[in-house]
Enzyme design. Structure first.
Site, PDB file in Angstrom:
ATOM      1  NE  ARG A   1      31.236  90.664 -42.735  1.00 27.72           N
ATOM      2  CZ  ARG A   1      30.936  90.455 -41.462  1.00 27.72           C
ATOM      3  NH1 ARG A   1      30.349  91.395 -40.746  1.00 27.72           N
ATOM      4  NH2 ARG A   1      31.186  89.290 -40.893  1.00 27.72           N
TER       5      ARG A   1
ATOM      6  CG  HIS B   1      32.137  84.753 -39.865  1.00 30.86           C
ATOM      7  ND1 HIS B   1      31.075  84.144 -39.210  1.00 30.86           N
ATOM      8  CD2 HIS B   1      32.002  86.090 -39.630  1.00 30.86           C
ATOM      9  CE1 HIS B   1      30.336  85.080 -38.608  1.00 30.86           C
ATOM     10  NE2 HIS B   1      30.869  86.267 -38.867  1.00 30.86           N
TER      11      HIS B   1
ATOM     12  CD  GLU C   1      31.128  93.178 -33.056  1.00 36.07           C
ATOM     13  OE1 GLU C   1      30.432  92.312 -32.515  1.00 36.07           O
ATOM     14  OE2 GLU C   1      31.040  93.459 -34.258  1.00 36.07           O
TER      15      GLU C   1
ATOM     16  CG  HIS D   1      34.329  85.001 -36.260  1.00 34.22           C
ATOM     17  ND1 HIS D   1      34.794  84.808 -34.983  1.00 34.22           N
ATOM     18  CD2 HIS D   1      33.476  86.057 -36.191  1.00 34.22           C
ATOM     19  CE1 HIS D   1      34.240  85.703 -34.179  1.00 34.22           C
ATOM     20  NE2 HIS D   1      33.443  86.479 -34.889  1.00 34.22           N
TER      21      HIS D   1
ATOM     22  NE  ARG E   1      35.130  89.643 -37.209  1.00 35.12           N
ATOM     23  CZ  ARG E   1      33.837  89.628 -37.404  1.00 35.12           C
ATOM     24  NH1 ARG E   1      33.343  89.113 -38.505  1.00 35.12           N
ATOM     25  NH2 ARG E   1      33.011  90.094 -36.507  1.00 35.12           N
TER      26      ARG E   1
HETATM   27  C1  SIN Z   1      30.358  88.328 -34.253  1.00 34.85           C
HETATM   28  O1  SIN Z   1      29.405  88.458 -33.471  1.00 34.85           O
HETATM   29  O2  SIN Z   1      31.521  88.207 -33.914  1.00 34.85           O
HETATM   30  C2  SIN Z   1      30.091  88.273 -35.728  1.00 34.85           C
HETATM   31  C3  SIN Z   1      29.580  89.578 -36.179  1.00 34.85           C
HETATM   32  C4  SIN Z   1      30.014  89.777 -37.602  1.00 34.85           C
HETATM   33  O3  SIN Z   1      30.476  88.845 -38.245  1.00 34.85           O
HETATM   34  O4  SIN Z   1      29.933  90.919 -38.059  1.00 34.85           O
END
Ligand code: SIN
Length: 537
Positions: free
Chosen positions: A384, A349, A125, A242, A288
């Site tokens: 975060r 988010h 990620e 998000h 993000r």
């Molecule tokens: C996601 O699955 O994109 C969210 C995971 C997160 O907010 O850490």
């Protein structure tokens, strides 16, 4: 001076319960804390049911440096970089090191993370320098974790779980918390839960925004209740948006996990152009806040109300297997993600800020702890790192439970007086609560959202001040009324915090101060009701 409308609400208790520890919230942090308290009388409460938490809906996964070749040092560095170096480095060290043990413990309790032929199927990620995200049931990681923790809890007879239990106010005087006053929706009663220790683990406050991935119940009730009692709130200006939530009129703002981009999904605008190359070298896997702002810029530039996620280059069987929840959700709205573009746009988010605690969840109020998203240890800094939130709940939930257990062993003075509390008729000016909720959500989204500036924040504060004068003149005797008061308090503190920080850092982006200002602002802000108006015009 504290405006009257920030002072405690005061509505008769018809029932009392005595417990050793009251845990408010049944997501990962609350459930993990409860397990630590086996042997004591524990009541875990939730506003609806345990399947209504942000944890339960978590898709992407949980980050932990357990893959071969990975290290806690690398996880530490990534977390600090994402947090723009205003994280509490000691909290981050605890997170990445203890996190490994807590995740392995969860696995030993039966949590089945997805595997490939040789190992766990770690995914990638944004802003992680290593593929270290564990996921379960494809994109239903939260569901697997909640089932594991609930099954563990079912073997501990002293832990009782109660749903439809809404906290109206914390109980206690002189900085000493003695439990909580609840509205029990099942019996339409007011109940005082008398507790030696209270742990708040109720999640964030995404519902103060019009667009959010958070469940409807997440209205910042406990941040507001703790604030009313004198708790410190910290980092309130840092709120993460998000980049990719499903956008279709009438459909819920369903999260399209970042791991979709981690597995190769790309973002295109309404003209079909892959635009992230203009914004960041890491393209779709940029932090993000960068991706969210890029999407807003593209929507503005192309006069569109969304952009699109394109998975068409990925193997369709892989998509269905890896993202079963997202696949079936989108299909209900006529979008086959193996063939069609997914309309997406950003949504509120995750709250980096919340009730200030030490590394054991201790707040400045005696007998009151907080852990998980509701708390603010400083672990996330200004932004975060993806998939660090489930880990935070696990690590700091366990720590809060452990210290509460130790303190219960030596607890003296178990007799508390009943707080005075009377059921009242609604008084004050007539208020359309839902209209007010919508107004707060729309104001916060437009004025205190992804982009802010002096004008938008001043306008937000002026409007909130006006609404506050009549919201708090009124005594409510219904849940939505108490919720709107809580939403107001959290919105107000957040707006003030955003107004004061005259720089951009992480998720806090000021159009009028677009750069970080390390000289003046490499520091954190805190607020209590006692200093609330200091230094504010
Ligand atoms: C996601 O699955 O994109 C969210 C995971 C997160 O907010 O850490």
């Amino acid at each position: 001076m504290i405006p009257d409308y920030l002072i405690s609400i005061n509505p008769s208790i018809v029932a009392t319960e005595d417990v050793d520890c009251l845990i408010i919230g049944s997501g990962i942090a609350g459930l993990r804390a409860a397990i630590e308290l086996a042997g004591f009388r524990v009541l875990v409460t939730c506003k609806n049911d345990p399947y209504d938490s942000s944890t339960y809906h978590a898709q992407g996964g949980i980050a932990a440096a357990i893959a071969h070749g990975d290290s806690p040092e690398s996880h530490f560095k990534d977390t600090m970089v994402a947090g723009c170096f205003v994280n509490d480095a000691d909290a981050v060290k605890i997170l990445v090191e203890e996190g490994i043990h807590r995740v392995k413990e969860l696995i030993s309790w039966g949590c089945r993370f997805d595997k490939n032929e040789s190992d766990f199927d770690f995914t990638h990620e944004a802003a992680h320098s290593f593929s270290r995200i564990l996921h379960a049931r494809g994109d239903a990681t939260g569901k697997e974790i909640v089932h594991t923790l609930l099954s563990k809890i079912s073997s501990i007879p002293e832990i009782v779980l109660k749903g439809k239990f809404f906290l109206i106010d914390l109980a206690g005087v002189d900085n000493k918390i003695t439990g909580g006053i609840f509205y029990d929706a099942t019996f339409d009663n007011i109940v005082f839960v008398r507790a030696k220790k209270t742990i708040i683990a109720s999640g964030g406050f995404g519902q103060i925004f019009q667009e959010t991935t958070n469940p409807f119940s997440i209205t910042g009730d406990l941040q507001a209740a703790a604030f009313r009692k004198g708790a410190v709130l910290g980092d309130m200006e840092f709120y993460q948006f998000h980049p990719t939530t499903f956008y279709m009129a009438g459909a819920p703002r369903f999260l399209i996990s970042e791991s979709v981009r981690g597995e190769g999904g790309i973002l295109i605008n309404s003209s079909g152009e892959r635009f992230m190359k203009h914004y960041h070298p890491d393209m779709e896997l940029a932090p993000r806040d960068v991706v969210s702002r890029a999407i807003v810029a593209e929507m503005r530039r192309t006069n569109s109300n969304c952009v699109y996620l394109d998975l068409r280059k990925l193997n369709s069987d892989f998509i269905k297997h890896r993202f079963p929840k997202i696949y079936s959700f989108c299909l209900e709205y006529g979008i086959d993600i193996t063939k069609d573009l997914i309309p997406v746009r950003p949504a509120a988010h995750y709250a980096m800020g919340g009730i200030l605690t030490d590394f054991y969840g201790r707040t400045n109020l005696e007998n009151l702890f907080a852990c998980g998203e509701v708390a603010c240890t400083g672990v996330h800094g200004a932004n975060r790192l993806a998939s660090n939130s489930l880990l935070e709940g696990l690590v700091f939930g366990a720590r809060a439970g452990k210290i509460a257990r130790e303190q219960l062993g030596s607890f003296k003075g178990s007799v508390f007086n009943l707080p005075s509390y009377k059921v009242i008729q609604q008084q004050g000016p007539l208020i359309d609560i839902y209209d007010l909720q919508r107004s707060i959500k729309s104001l916060m989204w437009k004025n205190v959202g992804i982009e802010r500036d002096e004008t938008s924040l001043t306008d937000a504060l002026n409007r909130l001040e006006t609404w506050g004068k009549y919201i708090f003149q009124r005594e409510f005797n219904i849940q939505s009324g108490w919720e709107v008061q809580n939403m107001f308090i959290v919105s107000f503190v957040m707006t003030v915090a955003a107004m004061k920080r005259k720089e951009s850092r992480g998720a806090h982006f000021r159009k009028d101060f677009p750069e970080p200002d390390d000289r003046n602002w490499k520091k954190r802000q805190t607020f209590t009701k006692y200093n609330f108006y200091k230094g504010i015009k």
